[in-house]
Design an enzyme around this catalytic site. Structure first.
Site, PDB file in Angstrom:
ATOM      1  N   CYS B 123       2.235  -3.524   1.635  1.00  0.00           N
ATOM      2  CA  CYS B 123       1.381  -2.376   1.335  1.00  0.00           C
ATOM      3  C   CYS B 123       0.207  -2.256   2.308  1.00  0.00           C
ATOM      4  CB  CYS B 123       0.871  -2.452  -0.096  1.00  0.00           C
ATOM      5  SG  CYS B 123       2.192  -2.620  -1.294  1.00  0.00           S
ATOM      6  N   HIS B 263      -4.876   2.053  -0.476  1.00  0.00           N
ATOM      7  CA  HIS B 263      -3.451   2.005  -0.839  1.00  0.00           C
ATOM      8  C   HIS B 263      -3.329   2.393  -2.311  1.00  0.00           C
ATOM      9  CE1 HIS B 263       0.386   0.648  -2.053  1.00  0.00           C
ATOM     10  NE2 HIS B 263      -0.032  -0.466  -2.601  1.00  0.00           N
ATOM     11  N   ASN B 294       3.556   4.077  -6.616  1.00  0.00           N
ATOM     12  CA  ASN B 294       3.136   3.170  -5.541  1.00  0.00           C
ATOM     13  C   ASN B 294       4.226   3.135  -4.475  1.00  0.00           C
ATOM     14  OD1 ASN B 294       2.848   0.845  -3.935  1.00  0.00           O
ATOM     15  ND2 ASN B 294       1.930  -0.361  -5.583  1.00  0.00           N
TER      16      ASN B 294
END
Lengths: 81, 338
Positions: B123, B263, B294
């Site tokens: 990520c 993020h 996500n």
């Protein structure tokens, strides 16, 4: 070192700030999950704020043992002494 | 010694020239997710802020999504594919060990023979790639670099794991990094980055591929697993410190900041970080996760794209971006919006 009541009321302020639960509801016998409806993520936020406020360390493994306000207050008392 | 090697001796200014995203066609509601797990729409919304997410179809491959996002970024930048010197792709869900996804993407974009490679920084991958690209432009290694964050996390998500099934999603986001007109217009701040390998088990795959294929429970996909609570604590508090360091490194104060785009891991992490950073109310905060889930390396460019579309951000704004995830790894920098 803060008295038991000072720790409880300090914790109550933190809980109120993070979750909006009225500080007066944060009494010793109350369960964080069942009575105060605090979820696991909010509990982490409460713990981090309590660490800062009381100058103690509350490790990840301990957090799950802090079921009631009284559990948290006694842990902070012991960790701070 | 018989000779000397020559090369650039001065740094050149770099900036983001253009941005583009690709959102897959399948919208997956929380009600669909809870058919497989003991949960509820309300639980998912309150724990993560996710209202829906998008999962890719078979045709929406890592390469196809990337080519679409990067094509948009090039058009936005006004750069022709043949002007691209390098393509960097951050992904953990291109399920070939080799060749790299970047090579096929570079070819399909029409870059000619641009350098192309994949990076693995989960990520944090978009911010890692952005840092590499900026340094390439600053050092004279490349004039135009395409950076892509792309994931098909749905391929590695266990639909029966109640702690991750609702979380992960698919998509691609891309930027074109190239020269700025002058050092005053430097558009990508110094990166603050690192890794904490001592925490590598907090987000990982259940097993390696060989065991997934040939182990006693195989063949099965080596799904992602995560210990949510320690990750939440690390991301919310330790990453706020890294974000502050990135502001300091760029010489930008929170008062000067226009946009905060972490993020998109979990809305609760975004909120906790924003609180810890004490961001003024005027700073627009990325909340793409509500619609997108996500998407790991793709989440920051997708969030920035949405903010430009909705008017929450405009070209020239100063944005703080920070990626963090499996490793654990992290990277943050301040950028000027293209």
């Amino acid at each position: 070192m803060a008295s038991t009541e000072e720790i409880r009321s300090g914790l109550a302020e933190i809980v109120n700030e993070i979750t909006g639960v009225p500080a007066d509801d944060v009494q010793m016998e109350k369960s964080f999950t069942d009575d105060l409806d605090i979820d696991s993520l909010s509990m982490i936020e409460v713990v981090v704020a309590a660490e800062e406020k009381f100058g103690v360390k509350i490790p990840e493994d301990e957090v799950q043992n802090l079921a009631t306000v009284s559990d948290a207050v006694s842990y902070i008392e012991k960790a701070g002494s | 010694m018989t000779g000397s090697i020559t090369g650039p001796t001065t740094l050149r200014p770099s900036r983001i020239l253009g941005l583009g995203g690709y959102r897959p066609s399948r919208v997956i509601t929380n009600d669909e997710i809870i058919q497989n797990i003991d949960s509820s729409d309300e639980w998912i919304r309150t724990r993560s802020g996710i209202e829906r997410r998008r999962w890719a179809t078979d045709e929406e491959t890592v390469v196809a999504m990337s080519v679409s996002a990067a094509g948009k970024a090039l058009a936005d930048a006004g750069i022709r594919p043949e002007q691209v010197d390098c393509v960097i792709v951050s992904t953990v869900t291109h399920l070939y060990q080799t060749p790299a996804a970047a090579v096929e993407i570079a070819h399909k974009l029409g870059t000619g023979h641009a350098a192309a490679f994949d990076i693995s920084a989960a990520c944090a991958g978009f911010c890692y790639g952005l840092s590499l690209a900026s340094d390439m432009v600053r050092g004279g290694t490349a004039r135009h670099v395409v950076v892509i964050g792309v994931e098909r996390l749905s391929d590695l998500t266990d639909p029966y794991d109640r702690s991750t099934a609702f979380l992960f999603a698919d998509g691609a986001g891309a930027v074109v990094v190239g020269p700025a007109d002058s050092e005053d217009e430097q558009g990508i701040g110094p990166v603050v980055w690192g890794s904490e390998g001592e925490h590598q088990t907090l987000i990982t795959q259940r097993e390696e591929w060989r065991d997934a294929m040939f182990g006693p429970d195989g063949p099965r996909m080596p799904h992602l697993i995560m210990e949510g609570n320690p990750v939440f604590r690390w991301a919310s508090y330790e990453m706020a410190k890294v974000a502050r360091q990135a502001l300091d490194a760029a010489g930008v104060s929170v008062e000067e900041l226009d946009v905060f785009a972490p993020h998109q891991a979990n809305m609760r992490i975004t909120d906790a970080m924003a609180n810890a950073l004490m961001l003024p109310d005027r700073v627009a905060i990325a909340r793409d996760i509500a619609q997108q889930g996500n998407t790991s390396a793709a989440s920051i460019p997708l969030a920035l794209e949405r903010m430009l579309e909705t008017g929450d951000a405009t070209s020239g704004d100063l944005a703080l971006v920070i990626g963090f995830g499996a490793g654990l790894v992290y990277a943050a920098q301040v950028i000027r919006m293209p």
